[in-house]
Design a protein around this motif. Structure first.
Motif, PDB file in Angstrom:
ATOM      1  N   ASP A 260      39.111 -76.988 -11.103  1.00  0.00           N
ATOM      2  CA  ASP A 260      40.450 -77.579 -11.164  1.00  0.00           C
ATOM      3  C   ASP A 260      40.276 -79.084 -11.329  1.00  0.00           C
ATOM      4  OD1 ASP A 260      43.030 -78.556 -10.819  1.00  0.00           O
ATOM      5  OD2 ASP A 260      43.529 -77.102  -9.251  1.00  0.00           O
TER       6      ASP A 260
ATOM      7  N   HIS B 203      46.351 -77.246 -12.924  1.00  0.00           N
ATOM      8  CA  HIS B 203      45.630 -76.106 -12.354  1.00  0.00           C
ATOM      9  C   HIS B 203      44.781 -75.404 -13.404  1.00  0.00           C
ATOM     10  CE1 HIS B 203      48.034 -76.736  -8.776  1.00  0.00           C
ATOM     11  NE2 HIS B 203      49.124 -76.657  -9.500  1.00  0.00           N
TER      12      HIS B 203
ATOM     13  N   ASP C 278      40.744 -75.999 -15.847  1.00  0.00           N
ATOM     14  CA  ASP C 278      39.484 -76.733 -15.979  1.00  0.00           C
ATOM     15  C   ASP C 278      39.418 -77.509 -17.291  1.00  0.00           C
ATOM     16  OD1 ASP C 278      38.994 -74.827 -17.961  1.00  0.00           O
ATOM     17  OD2 ASP C 278      37.481 -73.739 -16.801  1.00  0.00           O
TER      18      ASP C 278
ATOM     19  N   ASN D  41      43.487 -71.736 -13.983  1.00  0.00           N
ATOM     20  CA  ASN D  41      42.955 -71.122 -12.768  1.00  0.00           C
ATOM     21  C   ASN D  41      43.530 -69.723 -12.558  1.00  0.00           C
ATOM     22  OD1 ASN D  41      42.934 -74.239 -10.850  1.00  0.00           O
ATOM     23  ND2 ASN D  41      41.516 -73.477 -12.384  1.00  0.00           N
TER      24      ASN D  41
ATOM     25  N   GLU E  81      36.412 -72.669  -5.605  1.00  0.00           N
ATOM     26  CA  GLU E  81      37.057 -73.635  -6.487  1.00  0.00           C
ATOM     27  C   GLU E  81      36.296 -74.955  -6.413  1.00  0.00           C
ATOM     28  OE1 GLU E  81      41.573 -74.711  -6.877  1.00  0.00           O
ATOM     29  OE2 GLU E  81      40.663 -76.041  -5.373  1.00  0.00           O
TER      30      GLU E  81
ATOM     31  N   THR F 235      36.326 -79.050  -7.770  1.00  0.00           N
ATOM     32  CA  THR F 235      37.259 -80.065  -8.236  1.00  0.00           C
ATOM     33  C   THR F 235      36.507 -81.311  -8.681  1.00  0.00           C
ATOM     34  OG1 THR F 235      37.519 -80.923  -5.980  1.00  0.00           O
ATOM     35  CG2 THR F 235      39.084 -79.222  -6.695  1.00  0.00           C
TER      36      THR F 235
END
Length: 274
Positions: free
Chosen positions: A213, A219, A221, A226, A247, A249
């Motif tokens: 994310d 939401h 990539d 996601n 997940e 980030t």
């Protein structure tokens, strides 16, 4: 009928091979191999960071590269000594642009049956990035119920486009999961997988599902939502031995960079060889 051609040909080849006297080494059990499968428009170097780290930190051994051409013919390069510890196998599709899930799952089937015939493997693990996950999913939905074939044990899905890609299969918009993790919109291939999910081996496969994310409020990539990556649980959760989602980030959570992200690689290796 075409979708079963490779399985039938492979099964005949195995049957013919079984009719011949088995070499002495065929009775020696090799360790379970881990296959690495690249994504759309990627190639031989795509999963190199995983293999390099596994060798350096987890005492694994890179043994083979399996290259598949557009007709499904497999060429193996390298050596796989019987004593190899945690053998690693790189899988390369020469046609890295097709979006035909049936075709790429047949190519994976060709690799697995070739390894079975040549090295007598019975089980395998797999790490897949991006579109490579479609090959894994549809291989298991189409061939996973055939117990005479090698059986998948551990599966690491990275940036999987299980419920489509925004701008290709669905609108470019943020979506949130529905009740029970149900995706709010289902791509045609996801609906097909839903109808076939009873074919997926039950209580056999452990899954680590990794997605990124970027934190920009969308939401995703940068390529896959996601919701699409996380939809694997709704699809297969009741069939799996275990399921874990992670997940990631930040900048290294970008779709392409997930396959070189050291934290992703570390989580993958810990899952495979705890």
């Amino acid at each position: 009928m075409r979708k079963h051609i490779w399985f039938l040909l492979a099964f005949v080849a195995l049957a013919l091979g079984a009719a011949q006297p088995a070499p002495v080494l065929a009775t020696i059990q090799r360790q379970v191999p881990t296959l690495y499968l690249h994504g759309h428009r990627s190639g031989p170097r795509a999963m190199a960071a995983f293999i390099k780290t596994a060798q350096a930190e987890d005492h694994a051994t890179s043994v083979l590269t399996a290259t598949v051409n557009n007709d499904g013919a497999v060429k193996l390069h390298g050596r796989w000594p019987v004593a190899s510890h945690r053998p690693l196998i790189k899988v390369v599709f020469k046609n890295n642009r097709t979006l035909r899930y049936g075709k790429i799952s047949d190519w994976l089937a060709a690799v697995i049956t070739t390894l079975q015939h040549r090295y007598h493997i019975r089980r395998f693990n797999i790490v897949a990035h991006s579109l490579g996950n479609a090959a894994v999913l549809f291989y298991e939905l189409r061939y996973g119920q055939y117990t005479q074939l090698p059986q998948l044990q551990k599966y690491v899905a990275i940036a999987g486009n299980f419920d489509g890609v925004p701008g290709v299969h669905r609108p470019r918009a943020a979506h949130r999961m529905g009740p029970g993790g149900k995706p709010p919109w289902m791509a045609p291939a996801y609906l097909q997988a839903m109808h076939m999910r009873s074919h997926f081996p039950k209580y056999q496969v452990s899954v680590l599902n990794i997605y990124g994310d970027l934190g920009d409020g969308r939401h995703w990539d940068g390529k896959v939502n996601n919701v699409s990556s996380r939809s694997l649980r709704y699809l297969l959760g009741s069939r799996l031995r275990s399921y874990e989602a992670l997940e990631f980030t930040g900048p290294l959570a970008q779709h392409r960079l997930l396959r070189t992200n050291p934290a992703v690689i570390q989580a993958t290796d810990h899952f495979l060889w705890p």
